[in-house]
Scaffold this motif. Structure first.
Motif, PDB file in Angstrom:
ATOM      1  N   LYS A   1       0.814  -1.208   0.000  1.00  0.00           N
ATOM      2  CA  LYS A   1       0.000   0.000   0.000  1.00  0.00           C
ATOM      3  C   LYS A   1       0.855   1.269   0.000  1.00  0.00           C
ATOM      4  O   LYS A   1       0.683   2.153  -0.834  1.00  0.00           O
ATOM      5  CB  LYS A   1      -0.931  -0.010   1.213  1.00  0.00           C
ATOM      6  N   LEU A   2       1.797   1.349   0.935  1.00  0.00           N
ATOM      7  CA  LEU A   2       2.622   2.549   1.044  1.00  0.00           C
ATOM      8  C   LEU A   2       3.543   2.702  -0.166  1.00  0.00           C
ATOM      9  O   LEU A   2       3.701   3.805  -0.702  1.00  0.00           O
ATOM     10  CB  LEU A   2       3.454   2.491   2.333  1.00  0.00           C
ATOM     11  N   THR A   3       4.126   1.601  -0.622  1.00  0.00           N
ATOM     12  CA  THR A   3       5.038   1.644  -1.773  1.00  0.00           C
ATOM     13  C   THR A   3       4.330   2.115  -3.028  1.00  0.00           C
ATOM     14  O   THR A   3       4.824   2.999  -3.741  1.00  0.00           O
ATOM     15  CB  THR A   3       5.653   0.247  -2.014  1.00  0.00           C
ATOM     16  N   SER A   4       3.157   1.535  -3.288  1.00  0.00           N
ATOM     17  CA  SER A   4       2.412   1.918  -4.490  1.00  0.00           C
ATOM     18  C   SER A   4       1.929   3.358  -4.402  1.00  0.00           C
ATOM     19  O   SER A   4       1.946   4.094  -5.391  1.00  0.00           O
ATOM     20  CB  SER A   4       1.221   0.976  -4.706  1.00  0.00           C
ATOM     21  N   THR A   5       1.532   3.788  -3.200  1.00  0.00           N
ATOM     22  CA  THR A   5       1.070   5.166  -3.026  1.00  0.00           C
ATOM     23  C   THR A   5       2.183   6.165  -3.303  1.00  0.00           C
ATOM     24  O   THR A   5       1.987   7.160  -4.008  1.00  0.00           O
ATOM     25  CB  THR A   5       0.529   5.378  -1.604  1.00  0.00           C
ATOM     26  N   MET A   6       3.382   5.905  -2.765  1.00  0.00           N
ATOM     27  CA  MET A   6       4.521   6.804  -2.989  1.00  0.00           C
ATOM     28  C   MET A   6       4.934   6.815  -4.454  1.00  0.00           C
ATOM     29  O   MET A   6       5.290   7.865  -5.009  1.00  0.00           O
ATOM     30  CB  MET A   6       5.705   6.365  -2.119  1.00  0.00           C
TER      31      MET A   6
ATOM     32  N   VAL B   1       4.833   9.735  -9.720  1.00  0.00           N
ATOM     33  CA  VAL B   1       4.462   9.749 -11.146  1.00  0.00           C
ATOM     34  C   VAL B   1       3.484  10.884 -11.428  1.00  0.00           C
ATOM     35  O   VAL B   1       3.614  11.588 -12.439  1.00  0.00           O
ATOM     36  CB  VAL B   1       3.846   8.391 -11.561  1.00  0.00           C
ATOM     37  N   TYR B   2       2.519  11.096 -10.542  1.00  0.00           N
ATOM     38  CA  TYR B   2       1.540  12.169 -10.727  1.00  0.00           C
ATOM     39  C   TYR B   2       2.209  13.537 -10.684  1.00  0.00           C
ATOM     40  O   TYR B   2       1.927  14.406 -11.510  1.00  0.00           O
ATOM     41  CB  TYR B   2       0.463  12.072  -9.652  1.00  0.00           C
ATOM     42  N   PHE B   3       3.112  13.719  -9.724  1.00  0.00           N
ATOM     43  CA  PHE B   3       3.831  14.992  -9.625  1.00  0.00           C
ATOM     44  C   PHE B   3       4.674  15.226 -10.880  1.00  0.00           C
ATOM     45  O   PHE B   3       4.704  16.337 -11.420  1.00  0.00           O
ATOM     46  CB  PHE B   3       4.727  14.980  -8.379  1.00  0.00           C
ATOM     47  N   PHE B   4       5.345  14.190 -11.348  1.00  0.00           N
ATOM     48  CA  PHE B   4       6.159  14.289 -12.567  1.00  0.00           C
ATOM     49  C   PHE B   4       5.291  14.639 -13.768  1.00  0.00           C
ATOM     50  O   PHE B   4       5.669  15.452 -14.618  1.00  0.00           O
ATOM     51  CB  PHE B   4       6.886  12.964 -12.819  1.00  0.00           C
ATOM     52  N   SER B   5       4.113  14.026 -13.845  1.00  0.00           N
ATOM     53  CA  SER B   5       3.183  14.304 -14.948  1.00  0.00           C
ATOM     54  C   SER B   5       2.739  15.756 -14.934  1.00  0.00           C
ATOM     55  O   SER B   5       2.697  16.419 -15.980  1.00  0.00           O
ATOM     56  CB  SER B   5       1.975  13.372 -14.851  1.00  0.00           C
ATOM     57  N   LEU B   6       2.389  16.262 -13.750  1.00  0.00           N
ATOM     58  CA  LEU B   6       1.960  17.656 -13.640  1.00  0.00           C
ATOM     59  C   LEU B   6       3.066  18.613 -14.068  1.00  0.00           C
ATOM     60  O   LEU B   6       2.848  19.532 -14.862  1.00  0.00           O
ATOM     61  CB  LEU B   6       1.543  17.959 -12.203  1.00  0.00           C
ATOM     62  N   VAL B   7       4.267  18.395 -13.544  1.00  0.00           N
ATOM     63  CA  VAL B   7       5.394  19.281 -13.859  1.00  0.00           C
ATOM     64  C   VAL B   7       5.709  19.225 -15.358  1.00  0.00           C
ATOM     65  O   VAL B   7       5.914  20.266 -15.999  1.00  0.00           O
ATOM     66  CB  VAL B   7       6.638  18.889 -13.033  1.00  0.00           C
TER      67      VAL B   7
END
Length: 307
Positions: free
Chosen positions: A22-27, A32-38
């Motif tokens: 759970k924690l690994t996949s969340t991080m 990935v989401y932050f990288f996509s936004l940037v």
């Protein structure tokens, strides 16, 4: 009487069934989401700021980046919050809104990629007429048409899914509200809805893909007629990034929406969804910047201002 009570909320299982992951996949998905936004915001800012990129190709690319940014934002933040807080409930109407928004953006990107293929076809096959024909007005109309067509399909898809009756199980075996896992919770027979959704979705996806393929067949035949190797490479490099995006988008999307619900696997569904709804939109900035010198220079100007 309890079984006749309509469902007012659903429970999303999240990215993984295994608590230790759970924690690994969340991080990982947070990164990935932050990288996509940037990445996508950088492309939008670079194209907007650099006057050399005010061309039809980069106008479409800016709109594609905006779509990708919204695409991931519809599903990932909610899934991340649910995973971090442990509160995995999503209301019925929030689920309806999420499905509608996701399908709207997914279908709009499908139509936008077709418009981008048409743009590359005109640029390579009819270069003398390109500047006069691909006006800003036509580009804007193609983008509006992509959004409008996506909205029509999203309305159909959402109505087709939520016209079913939900009165019992409410645990969605997915990390967002997608049609296949939702239909499996219906208290009524969803067979007709599944077949209609599969047929309409198949026609739209295959139709847009066929138009894209036709454009590229004509593009490749034109490139093959160019005598110099340098000329062929230059022509091919202008559409290589778009071809890569099309391949990634349609391969992953086809597995998700052209697989009959009778063969649907929750684990496979989540895995495929991760690719087409998170990883592919996140990779597009890399794909378009890796071999594009103009975009690299525009990004350099954006982040490293000249003294």
């Amino acid at each position: 009487m309890t079984n006749e009570t309509p469902v007012t909320e659903f429970i999303l299982k999240g990215f993984s069934d295994m608590p230790e992951m759970k924690l690994t996949s969340t991080m990982f998905f947070l990164f990935v989401y932050f990288f996509s936004l940037v990445g996508n915001i950088s492309i939008i800012a670079a194209v907007t700021r650099d006057s050399h990129l005010h061309t039809p190709m980069y106008f479409f690319l800016k709109n594609l980046s905006f779509l990708d940014m919204c695409y991931t934002s519809v599903t990932v933040p909610k899934a991340l919050i649910n995973s971090l807080t442990g509160f995995q409930v999503i209301s019925y109407w929030e689920c309806v809104a999420q499905l509608f928004s996701f399908v709207l953006l997914c279908a709009s990107e499908c139509f936008l990629l077709t418009s981008m293929a048409y743009d590359r076809y005109l640029a390579i096959r009819k270069p003398l007429l390109y500047c006069g024909f691909m006006s800003r007005k036509l580009c804007t109309e193609l983008v509006i048409m992509a959004w409008f067509s996506g909205a029509l399909y999203a309305i159909f898809h959402t109505v087709n899914t939520f016209s079913l009756w939900f009165c019992g199980p409410n645990v969605i075996d997915h990390f967002f509200c997608d049609s296949s896992p939702i239909m499996r919770l219906s208290c009524t027979d969803s067979h007709i809805n599944e077949e209609v959704g599969f047929a309409v979705g198949g026609c739209i996806i295959l139709g847009a893909f066929a138009l894209t393929i036709i454009s590229y067949v004509l593009i490749i035949s034109t490139i093959a007629q160019i005598r110099s190797a340098g000329g062929r490479w230059k022509a091919f490099s202008t559409c290589a990034s778009h071809m890569t995006t099309v391949i990634l988008f349609y391969i992953t999307g086809s597995f998700a929406y052209l697989t009959p619900n009778s063969h649907y696997s929750p684990t496979q569904g989540r895995l495929v969804s991760v690719f087409y709804s998170i990883l592919t939109p996140s990779l597009n900035p890399i794909v378009y910047c890796l071999r594009n010198t103009d975009m690299q220079m525009a990004l350099k100007k954006l982040f490293v201002p000249s003294k």
